[in-house]
Scaffold this motif. Structure first.
Motif, mmCIF file in Angstrom:
data_model
loop_
_atom_site.group_PDB
_atom_site.id
_atom_site.type_symbol
_atom_site.label_atom_id
_atom_site.label_comp_id
_atom_site.label_asym_id
_atom_site.label_seq_id
_atom_site.Cartn_x
_atom_site.Cartn_y
_atom_site.Cartn_z
ATOM 1 N N SER A 246 -2.613 11.113 1.131
ATOM 2 C CA SER A 246 -3.731 10.305 0.290
ATOM 3 C C SER A 246 -3.035 8.819 0.749
ATOM 4 O O SER A 246 -1.947 8.648 1.132
ATOM 5 N N TYR A 247 -3.861 7.691 0.584
ATOM 6 C CA TYR A 247 -3.614 6.520 1.014
ATOM 7 C C TYR A 247 -4.245 5.747 -0.271
ATOM 8 O O TYR A 247 -5.281 5.637 -0.439
ATOM 9 N N HIS A 248 -3.403 4.705 -0.827
ATOM 10 C CA HIS A 248 -3.701 3.711 -2.058
ATOM 11 C C HIS A 248 -3.613 2.349 -1.598
ATOM 12 O O HIS A 248 -2.217 1.942 -1.601
ATOM 13 N N TRP B 232 -12.243 5.665 3.595
ATOM 14 C CA TRP B 232 -11.952 4.796 2.156
ATOM 15 C C TRP B 232 -13.071 5.482 1.303
ATOM 16 O O TRP B 232 -14.382 5.418 1.426
ATOM 17 N N SER C 203 0.744 -1.151 0.088
ATOM 18 C CA SER C 203 0.035 -0.014 0.007
ATOM 19 C C SER C 203 1.054 1.048 -0.058
ATOM 20 O O SER C 203 2.187 1.223 0.674
ATOM 21 N N LYS D 125 -9.831 2.539 -4.954
ATOM 22 C CA LYS D 125 -9.567 3.994 -5.162
ATOM 23 C C LYS D 125 -8.488 4.631 -4.185
ATOM 24 O O LYS D 125 -8.706 4.431 -3.182
ATOM 25 N N GLU D 126 -7.849 5.707 -4.703
ATOM 26 C CA GLU D 126 -6.978 6.294 -3.704
ATOM 27 C C GLU D 126 -8.055 7.149 -2.876
ATOM 28 O O GLU D 126 -8.923 7.608 -3.090
ATOM 29 N N SER D 127 -7.770 7.226 -1.342
ATOM 30 C CA SER D 127 -8.617 7.567 -0.275
ATOM 31 C C SER D 127 -7.931 8.991 0.327
ATOM 32 O O SER D 127 -6.575 8.591 0.521
#
Length: 149
Positions: A53-55, A92, A37, A66-68
């Motif tokens: 952002s977190y993917h 998310w 991740s 999706k990127e969150s």
């Protein structure tokens, strides 16, 4: 020689102290965890707040990942000694779940920055009878991504 000893001692301490400087761990920038991740954290503001952002590389849903967005806070106390504690929430974008992370930013024995984290993921349930299965817990280790070879 006796008079030179204090001078040599001062010189040794001055030069040796430079090697003892502690490298600070910075949350800002790109990170990748042990599952693949990816996360990007914006500069931390003066109050310790940050966004990013977190993917995720993994999911329990069949939805397209999706990127969150993430939002967090870092402890700014001087006793953190360059290895701060922090927490952040990922809301998310592709599911009805939310995850909270807490951890600490370390510099390891090799001088590399490492985020050691623990998380709670809460999924939505339709009724209270299913509450028992709605929260998951886990651990992740984040490091700086390696440049492509």
């Amino acid at each position: 020689m006796v008079q030179a000893t204090p001078l040599l001692l001062v010189l040794f301490l001055a030069l040796g102290a430079q090697g003892l400087a502690v490298k600070k761990c910075s949350l800002t920038g790109r990170w990748v965890n042990d599952l693949g991740s990816k996360m990007n954290i914006s500069p931390v503001n003066k109050n310790g707040g940050f966004t990013g952002s977190y993917h995720t590389a993994v999911t329990a849903t069949s939805n397209e990942i999706k990127e969150s967005p993430l939002q967090g806070s870092m402890q700014r106390s001087p006793n953190q000694k360059g290895q701060p504690t922090f927490g952040f929430t990922v809301n998310w974008s592709f599911s009805d779940s939310i995850t909270v992370f807490t951890g600490q930013c370390f510099v390891d024995d090799n001088g590399e920055e490492v985020l050691k984290t623990m998380w709670l993921l809460r999924s939505h349930e339709e009724n209270i009878k299913n509450d028992w299965k709605a929260t998951r817990v886990g651990f992740n280790v984040f490091t700086r991504p390696q440049p492509p070879e």
